[in-house]
Design a protein around this motif. Structure first.
Motif, mmCIF file in Angstrom:
data_model
loop_
_atom_site.group_PDB
_atom_site.id
_atom_site.type_symbol
_atom_site.label_atom_id
_atom_site.label_comp_id
_atom_site.label_asym_id
_atom_site.label_seq_id
_atom_site.Cartn_x
_atom_site.Cartn_y
_atom_site.Cartn_z
ATOM 1 N N UNK A 62 1.025 -1.618 0.124
ATOM 2 C CA UNK A 62 -0.113 0.191 0.054
ATOM 3 C C UNK A 62 0.913 1.340 0.145
ATOM 4 N N UNK A 63 1.688 0.687 -0.482
ATOM 5 C CA UNK A 63 2.462 2.252 -0.231
ATOM 6 C C UNK A 63 2.671 3.590 -1.243
ATOM 7 N N UNK A 64 1.902 2.963 -1.910
ATOM 8 C CA UNK A 64 1.236 4.238 -3.277
ATOM 9 C C UNK A 64 -0.243 4.374 -2.961
ATOM 10 N N UNK A 65 -0.685 4.291 -1.884
ATOM 11 C CA UNK A 65 -1.680 4.147 -1.394
ATOM 12 C C UNK A 65 -3.315 3.396 -1.531
ATOM 13 N N UNK A 66 -2.463 2.217 -2.469
ATOM 14 C CA UNK A 66 -4.110 2.043 -2.700
ATOM 15 C C UNK A 66 -3.326 0.346 -3.470
ATOM 16 N N UNK A 67 -3.483 -0.857 -3.720
ATOM 17 C CA UNK A 67 -2.828 -1.819 -4.933
ATOM 18 C C UNK A 67 -4.584 -2.889 -5.213
ATOM 19 N N UNK A 68 -4.513 -3.117 -6.675
ATOM 20 C CA UNK A 68 -5.277 -3.511 -7.487
ATOM 21 C C UNK A 68 -5.422 -5.174 -7.618
ATOM 22 N N UNK A 69 -5.911 -5.668 -7.321
ATOM 23 C CA UNK A 69 -5.390 -7.772 -7.445
ATOM 24 C C UNK A 69 -6.667 -8.167 -8.293
ATOM 25 N N UNK A 70 -6.335 -9.625 -9.078
ATOM 26 C CA UNK A 70 -6.997 -10.448 -9.821
ATOM 27 C C UNK A 70 -7.309 -12.249 -9.454
ATOM 28 N N UNK A 82 -7.732 -3.103 -2.157
ATOM 29 C CA UNK A 82 -7.547 -2.479 -1.488
ATOM 30 C C UNK A 82 -6.848 -0.782 -1.412
ATOM 31 N N UNK A 83 -7.105 -0.607 0.017
ATOM 32 C CA UNK A 83 -6.615 0.689 0.416
ATOM 33 C C UNK A 83 -6.396 1.333 1.760
ATOM 34 N N UNK A 84 -5.634 1.545 2.291
ATOM 35 C CA UNK A 84 -6.328 2.156 3.987
ATOM 36 C C UNK A 84 -6.909 3.812 3.900
ATOM 37 N N UNK A 85 -7.502 4.336 4.579
ATOM 38 C CA UNK A 85 -8.241 5.634 4.447
ATOM 39 C C UNK A 85 -6.732 6.349 5.387
ATOM 40 N N UNK A 86 -5.736 5.686 6.711
ATOM 41 C CA UNK A 86 -5.293 6.261 7.518
ATOM 42 C C UNK A 86 -3.506 6.646 6.844
ATOM 43 N N UNK A 87 -3.086 7.167 6.439
ATOM 44 C CA UNK A 87 -1.230 7.529 6.282
ATOM 45 C C UNK A 87 -0.953 6.063 6.307
ATOM 46 N N UNK A 88 0.078 6.113 5.646
ATOM 47 C CA UNK A 88 1.365 4.526 6.231
ATOM 48 C C UNK A 88 2.295 5.112 6.990
ATOM 49 N N UNK A 89 2.176 6.753 7.490
ATOM 50 C CA UNK A 89 3.411 6.928 8.298
ATOM 51 C C UNK A 89 2.507 6.614 9.997
ATOM 52 N N UNK A 90 1.274 6.340 9.915
ATOM 53 C CA UNK A 90 0.878 6.519 10.483
ATOM 54 C C UNK A 90 0.462 4.991 11.812
ATOM 55 N N UNK A 91 0.657 4.361 9.960
ATOM 56 C CA UNK A 91 0.389 2.992 10.766
ATOM 57 C C UNK A 91 1.306 2.222 11.862
ATOM 58 N N UNK A 92 1.498 2.581 12.982
ATOM 59 C CA UNK A 92 2.658 2.801 13.999
ATOM 60 C C UNK A 92 1.734 1.064 14.748
ATOM 61 N N UNK A 101 -11.637 -3.216 1.191
ATOM 62 C CA UNK A 101 -11.746 -3.740 0.579
ATOM 63 C C UNK A 101 -12.924 -3.122 -0.654
ATOM 64 N N UNK A 102 -12.680 -3.670 -2.090
ATOM 65 C CA UNK A 102 -13.669 -3.722 -2.823
ATOM 66 C C UNK A 102 -13.568 -4.223 -4.100
ATOM 67 N N UNK A 103 -14.647 -4.767 -4.056
ATOM 68 C CA UNK A 103 -15.483 -6.456 -5.319
ATOM 69 C C UNK A 103 -15.370 -6.309 -6.422
ATOM 70 N N UNK A 104 -15.638 -6.780 -7.459
ATOM 71 C CA UNK A 104 -16.620 -7.250 -8.194
ATOM 72 C C UNK A 104 -16.628 -8.688 -9.151
ATOM 73 N N UNK A 105 -16.712 -9.173 -9.629
ATOM 74 C CA UNK A 105 -16.118 -10.880 -10.034
ATOM 75 C C UNK A 105 -17.545 -11.148 -10.922
ATOM 76 N N UNK A 106 -16.954 -11.464 -11.827
ATOM 77 C CA UNK A 106 -17.073 -12.434 -13.346
ATOM 78 C C UNK A 106 -16.642 -13.638 -12.968
#
Length: 224
Positions: A62-70, A82-92, A101-106
């Motif tokens: 999540x260093x760039x703020x979010x990541x997408x997976x398939x 996947x993403x976080x509303x908490x800044x990475x420097x506050x992930x103590x 998370x947000x998901x959609x399927x086919x």
């Protein structure tokens, strides 16, 4: 007779002088030790400065703020963000760390059957470069709907949720989030029978380390 003696004396003196000159010239040559090979000089090897061990970089999906997976489970392919509303420097280590998370399927082949998410589970496992710590308690979102077998996640319908990572050991430098998704897929578009498919995914997030200035200073005791 006296003149001949004088001449002879001069010739003898000249001969002696010539001999001395030859001796002197001979003595001016290089000395025997000057012709010898010089003593080889031994060069000491340069001292090698030991290098300090550099800690490997901590992975952070999540260093760039979010990541997408398939991810794929049988006939189901899920696209998950996947993403976080908490800044990475506050992930103590002690902070409450949200992960959304947000998901959609086919479905392939797509005959019009629906896909339902029956259950989503997240397990957080703290660790560092040398050890893993005991996992935190699993967080589960299981459908309690009675009208459907789960949350409808077939495109264009999506699923969103937020899990929280609690306190981790102070020695942890990252936390590995292990996700498990249980799907139910209609066997046909009008069928009330479902096939279960399970997919897993892993997201690693770095734990922010305290700055050197934040470390407690040692106080010296003074005698009263």
């Amino acid at each position: 007779m006296r003149r001949l003696d004088i001449r002879s004396s001069r010739l003898a003196a000249a001969s002696v002088a010539t001999g001395l000159a030859i001796v002197v010239l001979t003595g001016c040559g290089p000395s025997p030790w000057a012709l010898q090979s010089p003593t080889p000089t031994v060069t000491e090897p340069a001292a090698v400065t030991p290098t300090e061990d550099v800690a490997p970089p901590v992975p952070n999906d999540l260093s760039s703020g979010s990541t997408e997976r398939r991810i794929t489970a049988g006939s189901v392919t899920a696209r998950i963000n996947y993403w976080s509303t908490l800044r990475m420097d506050l992930w103590t280590a002690s902070a409450l760390k949200p992960v959304s998370i947000s998901m959609v399927t086919r479905v392939t082949p797509n005959d019009g059957q629906d896909v339902y998410l029956q259950k989503a589970t997240m397990v957080a496992v703290p660790g560092n470069a040398t050890e893993s710590f005991p996992p935190l308690s699993p967080q589960v979102d299981e459908s309690t709907l009675t009208s459907t077998p789960g949350y409808l996640v077939r495109n264009p319908y999506s699923y969103s949720q937020t899990f929280n990572v609690g306190q981790v050991p102070a020695e942890a430098t990252f936390v590995t989030l292990q996700f498990t998704y249980d799907y139910l897929v209609q066997t046909t578009p009008t069928s009330k029978q479902f096939a279960k498919q399970t997919a897993t995914d892993t997201v690693t997030v770095a734990i922010a380390q305290p700055a050197a200035d934040d470390e407690p200073e040692e106080t010296e005791e003074t005698e009263g």
